[in-house]
Design a protein around this motif. Structure first.
Motif, PDB file in Angstrom:
ATOM      1  N   TYR A 159       0.832  -1.200   0.000  1.00 36.63           N
ATOM      2  CA  TYR A 159       0.000   0.000   0.000  1.00 36.63           C
ATOM      3  C   TYR A 159       0.871   1.256   0.000  1.00 36.63           C
ATOM      4  O   TYR A 159       0.659   2.184  -0.773  1.00 36.63           O
ATOM      5  CB  TYR A 159      -0.928  -0.017   1.211  1.00 36.63           C
ATOM      6  CG  TYR A 159      -1.805   1.200   1.336  1.00 36.63           C
ATOM      7  CD1 TYR A 159      -2.988   1.305   0.603  1.00 36.63           C
ATOM      8  CD2 TYR A 159      -1.455   2.254   2.176  1.00 36.63           C
ATOM      9  CE1 TYR A 159      -3.790   2.433   0.702  1.00 36.63           C
ATOM     10  CE2 TYR A 159      -2.248   3.378   2.284  1.00 36.63           C
ATOM     11  CZ  TYR A 159      -3.414   3.462   1.551  1.00 36.63           C
ATOM     12  OH  TYR A 159      -4.197   4.574   1.651  1.00 36.63           O
ATOM     13  N   VAL A 160       1.868   1.275   0.887  1.00 36.29           N
ATOM     14  CA  VAL A 160       2.756   2.436   1.002  1.00 36.29           C
ATOM     15  C   VAL A 160       3.530   2.643  -0.300  1.00 36.29           C
ATOM     16  O   VAL A 160       3.648   3.767  -0.802  1.00 36.29           O
ATOM     17  CB  VAL A 160       3.722   2.260   2.202  1.00 36.29           C
ATOM     18  CG1 VAL A 160       4.859   3.254   2.151  1.00 36.29           C
ATOM     19  CG2 VAL A 160       2.961   2.374   3.517  1.00 36.29           C
ATOM     20  N   LEU A 161       4.066   1.566  -0.853  1.00 33.28           N
ATOM     21  CA  LEU A 161       4.862   1.684  -2.085  1.00 33.28           C
ATOM     22  C   LEU A 161       4.019   2.090  -3.291  1.00 33.28           C
ATOM     23  O   LEU A 161       4.550   2.640  -4.259  1.00 33.28           O
ATOM     24  CB  LEU A 161       5.586   0.369  -2.372  1.00 33.28           C
ATOM     25  CG  LEU A 161       6.720   0.009  -1.417  1.00 33.28           C
ATOM     26  CD1 LEU A 161       7.254  -1.392  -1.719  1.00 33.28           C
ATOM     27  CD2 LEU A 161       7.843   1.041  -1.484  1.00 33.28           C
ATOM     28  N   SER A 162       2.711   1.829  -3.247  1.00 35.47           N
ATOM     29  CA  SER A 162       1.854   2.157  -4.390  1.00 35.47           C
ATOM     30  C   SER A 162       1.234   3.550  -4.294  1.00 35.47           C
ATOM     31  O   SER A 162       0.475   3.945  -5.173  1.00 35.47           O
ATOM     32  CB  SER A 162       0.748   1.101  -4.535  1.00 35.47           C
ATOM     33  OG  SER A 162      -0.115   1.140  -3.405  1.00 35.47           O
ATOM     34  N   ALA A 163       1.559   4.306  -3.247  1.00 32.52           N
ATOM     35  CA  ALA A 163       1.028   5.666  -3.123  1.00 32.52           C
ATOM     36  C   ALA A 163       1.525   6.520  -4.282  1.00 32.52           C
ATOM     37  O   ALA A 163       2.651   6.354  -4.751  1.00 32.52           O
ATOM     38  CB  ALA A 163       1.456   6.278  -1.786  1.00 32.52           C
TER      39      ALA A 163
END
Length: 200
Positions: A159-163
C-alpha cells in the motif's frame, strides 16, 4: 551488504528495515548486554541501513526511492508490561528517526520518501524467540489476543509503495480489530486489520 548489492544490482531503490528484536529485560533489573543488543538492532542497524540506502540512491540520482521502517505499535504507546519497556523505548526511537529522516530528505530537496509502519501483535516467531524460556506464556498470549498475519504487513508495505508520487505517508499503524469466520463450513477464523494512516 550494500557493497554486494551495488556489485550485483547497481544499488538500492527501496529499503525495508524489517529487523527487530527484544529481550525480556525490565528497566529495574535488566541486563545491560541485552539492552545494548536491542539498541544495536532496532536503532543503530536501522539507521545505518537507511543512511546507506540513501547514499546508494543519491549516487545513482534516484529521486523516487523509498525507505520503510517496520516499527511497532509499541513505538506509540507504553503498555504496563515491564519486560518490554526497553524494547518500547527502542521503537519510540524508530518513530522519531523516521520523522527525522523525512525532514532531512525534504531539506535535501529529494522526492525519496520515508515511512514508518507500526503493526500490533503479529503471528510470527518474534515473541516466541524473545520469551524462549516461557513457551506456555507465549501460547497464552496468542490465544487471548487478536494478532495480525505476516501478509497483513506485506499488504501495508505494498500500500505504502503504491502511493502516488506526490503522497508522503509518514506513518501507517496496522492493528487487528476483530476475527471473522472464513465460511460457514469452516469454523476457522481470520483477523481483519485496520489501518491508521498519517499523510505528511
Amino acid at each position: 551488504m550494500f557493497a554486494a548489492i551495488k556489485e550485483q544490482h547497481k544499488g538500492v531503490d527501496v529499503c525495508i528495515n524489517n529487523a527487530g528484536l527484544s529481550h525480556p529485560e525490565p528497566l529495574l533489573s535488566g541486563k545491560t548486554s541485552d539492552w545494548k543488543n536491542i539498541m544495536d538492532v532496532n536503532v543503530l542497524a536501522l539507521s545505518i541501513c537507511a543512511r546507506e540506502a540513501y547514499q546508494s540512491m543519491k549516487e545513482r540520482n534516484v529521486d523516487d526511492g523509498h525507505i520503510i521502517n517496520i516499527n511497532s505499535i509499541s513505538g506509540h504507546q507504553v503498555i504496563p508490561a515491564a519486560e518490554i519497556h526497553f524494547y518500547t523505548a527502542s521503537k519510540y526511537a524508530v518513530t522519531a528517526l523516521t520523522e527525522g529522516l523525512r525532514q532531512e530528505l525534504r531539506a535535501e530537496n529529494t522526492h525519496i520518501r520515508a515511512t514508518s509502519i507500526s503493526p500490533g501483535l503479529v503471528a510470527t516467531g518474534f515473541i516466541s524467540w524473545a520469551r524462549s524460556n516461557n513457551r506456555d506464556q507465549v501460547a497464552g498470549m496468542y490465544a487471548t489476543r487478536k494478532s495480525l498475519e505476516t501478509k497483513d504487513i506485506a499488504s501495508a508495505v505494498t500500500y505504502v509503495l503504491s502511493a502516488p508520487p506526490h503522497v508522503q505517508i509518514g506513518e501507517l499503524v496496522v492493528e487487528p480489530i476483530y476475527q471473522v469466520s472464513c465460511c460457514p463450513s469452516n469454523p476457522s477464523t481470520r483477523t481483519q486489520a485496520r489501518l491508521h494512516i498519517k499523510v505528511v
